[in-house]
Design a protein around this motif. Structure first.
Motif, mmCIF file in Angstrom:
data_model
loop_
_atom_site.group_PDB
_atom_site.id
_atom_site.type_symbol
_atom_site.label_atom_id
_atom_site.label_comp_id
_atom_site.label_asym_id
_atom_site.label_seq_id
_atom_site.Cartn_x
_atom_site.Cartn_y
_atom_site.Cartn_z
ATOM 1 N N ARG A 107 0.842 -1.212 0.000
ATOM 2 C CA ARG A 107 0.000 0.000 0.000
ATOM 3 C C ARG A 107 0.873 1.257 0.000
ATOM 4 O O ARG A 107 0.599 2.216 -0.712
ATOM 5 N N LEU A 108 1.937 1.210 0.786
ATOM 6 C CA LEU A 108 2.853 2.347 0.857
ATOM 7 C C LEU A 108 3.471 2.631 -0.518
ATOM 8 O O LEU A 108 3.516 3.765 -0.993
ATOM 9 N N ILE A 109 3.899 1.566 -1.171
ATOM 10 C CA ILE A 109 4.519 1.726 -2.495
ATOM 11 C C ILE A 109 3.489 2.271 -3.500
ATOM 12 O O ILE A 109 3.796 3.168 -4.296
ATOM 13 N N THR A 110 2.270 1.752 -3.450
ATOM 14 C CA THR A 110 1.228 2.218 -4.372
ATOM 15 C C THR A 110 0.971 3.717 -4.186
ATOM 16 O O THR A 110 0.849 4.466 -5.162
ATOM 17 N N THR A 111 0.931 4.143 -2.935
ATOM 18 C CA THR A 111 0.700 5.563 -2.645
ATOM 19 C C THR A 111 1.860 6.416 -3.164
ATOM 20 O O THR A 111 1.657 7.458 -3.795
ATOM 21 N N GLU A 112 3.086 5.952 -2.923
ATOM 22 C CA GLU A 112 4.254 6.721 -3.361
ATOM 23 C C GLU A 112 4.355 6.754 -4.888
ATOM 24 O O GLU A 112 4.753 7.759 -5.471
ATOM 25 N N LEU A 113 3.985 5.643 -5.521
ATOM 26 C CA LEU A 113 4.012 5.600 -6.986
ATOM 27 C C LEU A 113 3.021 6.610 -7.561
ATOM 28 O O LEU A 113 3.355 7.376 -8.478
ATOM 29 N N ALA A 114 1.822 6.649 -7.002
ATOM 30 C CA ALA A 114 0.809 7.596 -7.490
ATOM 31 C C ALA A 114 1.309 9.031 -7.334
ATOM 32 O O ALA A 114 1.134 9.857 -8.240
ATOM 33 N N ALA A 115 1.952 9.316 -6.213
ATOM 34 C CA ALA A 115 2.476 10.677 -5.985
ATOM 35 C C ALA A 115 3.539 11.015 -7.027
ATOM 36 O O ALA A 115 3.585 12.123 -7.564
ATOM 37 N N MET A 116 4.387 10.034 -7.327
ATOM 38 C CA MET A 116 5.444 10.251 -8.319
ATOM 39 C C MET A 116 4.834 10.509 -9.696
ATOM 40 O O MET A 116 5.293 11.384 -10.439
ATOM 41 N N LEU A 117 3.793 9.752 -10.049
ATOM 42 C CA LEU A 117 3.173 9.905 -11.369
ATOM 43 C C LEU A 117 2.518 11.289 -11.501
ATOM 44 O O LEU A 117 2.647 11.955 -12.535
ATOM 45 N N ARG A 118 1.825 11.715 -10.445
ATOM 46 C CA ARG A 118 1.214 13.055 -10.483
ATOM 47 C C ARG A 118 2.290 14.127 -10.643
ATOM 48 O O ARG A 118 2.150 15.059 -11.435
ATOM 49 N N TYR A 119 3.379 13.960 -9.882
ATOM 50 C CA TYR A 119 4.481 14.924 -9.942
ATOM 51 C C TYR A 119 5.079 14.970 -11.350
ATOM 52 O O TYR A 119 5.293 16.041 -11.926
ATOM 53 N N ALA A 120 5.304 13.790 -11.929
ATOM 54 C CA ALA A 120 5.928 13.731 -13.258
ATOM 55 C C ALA A 120 5.033 14.389 -14.307
ATOM 56 O O ALA A 120 5.501 15.161 -15.146
#
Ligand SMILES: [Zn+2]
Length: 458
Positions: free
Chosen positions: A45-58
């Motif tokens: 879950r932690l990784i999924t949340t961080e991945l989503a944040a990275m995608l929005r940022y990118a």
């Protein structure tokens, strides 16, 4: 000085220095250790949340992702769906590096170049913090094996070494560009006189060192170094055997690339755990994710590098993610199979394509039968479908060895193959110091690497 005191001295000095450079490696290691104590579900879950944040940022900060095919497919609302992102290849990174830079602060940004083992080098911009995350991931994985940061290390990697920088890490580096007998002897002397806690580097170089030590120093103790950390090239089973039997080392494999840094590291149970804190890995075929456990192209997304966020980057290697977790209990998924560059295909006499790593595997049985020092290094070059040239680093001619090498090629690529064997003092390496056991002579980038290597050497 007692070894543990020495290690903590170097560790503290190194962490302090990196902290002052904006790279809080020590803090990140603690952070990573806390995360890996999570249950698997919580970790995912932690990784999924961080991945989503990275995608929005990118999507929000990188011009390339707001234009062309990317702009059409990744609307701001679809940005968090990783699979709506087109797959990036090396060509795009090379051609559009500037547009792939985030518009945010470029403080301390620096570049890393790939070693160009497939064609033109790739330049990737890194933020200091992303670099720190990468190193923290590597140090954390060595802690799985009881090797702390600051441990005394023999390093065989790359083409140049800076004494001061290596010294600050309690590390003694040896270039692998040309592994002459003299250089191998220097490394062997370091091994014998200083008894490092770990040796680290390219498996081909450490294998050559192991061979050299046993051939030239038969009186050396059986166990010379507890751990061998290997990476940067495909690791073949015969190399593991060599390092285990000739150095007495436990072999720990690392896998990574310039684009995203460390990707996976081996745990004490032998599984190659994906460093999900640093990189998100997908396995794809025709740019679509395969079903769990299937083999395909490795596609990576950088989780930490906000200077040049690479999303869904195809790096040319293939593999498979195990559907089962590792027995060790660590929450990161396991890379069950890993095969180097998809481009490394050779051709058999009947026209079928054979991955070059087959040669490395075939060397296993040959090398196991030879005493130390007979075969230092070997390079198989395919000139055309039926013609091979084998470069051999060894002392003097040896008809039996020649017959075995010829048989190895014919057994793998077909009986009609013509094989010519040449003895050389040292086989030229790629400009990065990396070594491959095989090469197709007609590959244009292989030629350009050769000429580059020669230019630098001259
Ligand atoms: Zn494990």
């Amino acid at each position: 000085m007692k070894r543990s005191l020495e290690q903590s001295f170097y560790r503290n000095a190194y962490f302090l220095l990196q902290h002052l450079r904006g790279r809080p490696v020590g803090r990140y290691i603690k952070h990573l250790q806390a995360r890996e104590r999570l249950e698997r579900d919580a970790f995912e879950r932690l990784i999924t949340t961080e991945l989503a944040a990275m995608l929005r940022y990118a999507r929000a900060t990188v011009p390339w992702y707001a234009s062309g095919e990317w702009g059409r497919r990744i609307t701001p609302s679809a940005a968090v769906q990783l699979q709506s992102w087109p797959v990036l290849d090396r060509h795009t990174i090379r051609a559009h590096g500037r547009e792939l830079l985030a518009r945010t602060s470029a403080l301390g940004l620096f570049y890393r170049n790939s070693s160009a083992s497939t064609g033109e080098p790739v330049r990737v911009a890194w933020s200091p913090r992303a670099a720190a995350w990468g190193w923290a991931n590597e140090y954390r994985a060595m802690l799985w094996h009881g090797v702390p940061a600051g441990a005394r290390t023999l390093l065989m990697w790359g083409s140049r070494h800076r004494l001061v920088q290596d010294g600050m890490r309690n590390c003694r580096g040896f270039s692998t560009r040309e592994l002459t007998t003299e250089r191998l002897e220097q490394a062997a002397r370091y091994l014998l006189d200083h008894r490092p806690d770990m040796c680290m580097g390219l498996p081909s170089a450490l294998t050559a060192l192991a061979d050299h030590v046993r051939a030239r120093h038969p009186e050396a103790p059986r166990s010379l170094v507890p751990v061998a950390k290997v990476g940067g090239e495909q690791v073949f089973p015969f190399q593991r055997d060599y390092l285990a039997t000739r150095l007495g080392a436990r072999v720990v494999e690392f896998y990574g690339c310039t684009e995203v840094g460390p990707i996976a590291a081996q745990c004490p149970q032998g599984s190659l755990h994906i460093m999900s804190d640093n990189v998100y890995v997908e396995i794809c075929r025709n740019d679509e994710p395969v079903r769990a456990g299937e083999f395909g192209d490795i596609v990576v997304t950088a989780m930490r590098n906000r200077a040049m966020p690479l999303i869904r980057c195809k790096i040319g290697d293939s593999g498979r993610i195990s559907p089962e977790p590792c027995r060790c209990g660590r929450p990161q998924p396991v890379l069950a199979e890993l095969v180097g560059r998809a481009a490394d295909l050779l051709v058999a006499a009947d026209g079928t394509k054979v991955h070059g790593s087959v040669l490395g595997a075939a060397l296993q049985s040959l090398v196991a039968q030879l005493p130390a020092g007979v075969l230092r290094q070997v390079l198989f070059q395919q000139l055309d479908t039926l013609h091979w040239k084998i470069l051999v680093e060894s002392d003097g001619a040896d008809a039996t060895l020649d017959a075995r090498l010829t048989q190895l090629v014919r057994g793998t690529f077909g009986a009609p193959c013509q094989v010519r064997i040449e003895r050389v003092a040292t086989i030229p390496r790629e400009s990065s110091g990396k070594f491959r056991y095989y090469r197709t002579a007609d590959r244009p980038d292989a030629r350009s690497q050769d000429s580059r290597a020669r230019r630098r050497a001259s």
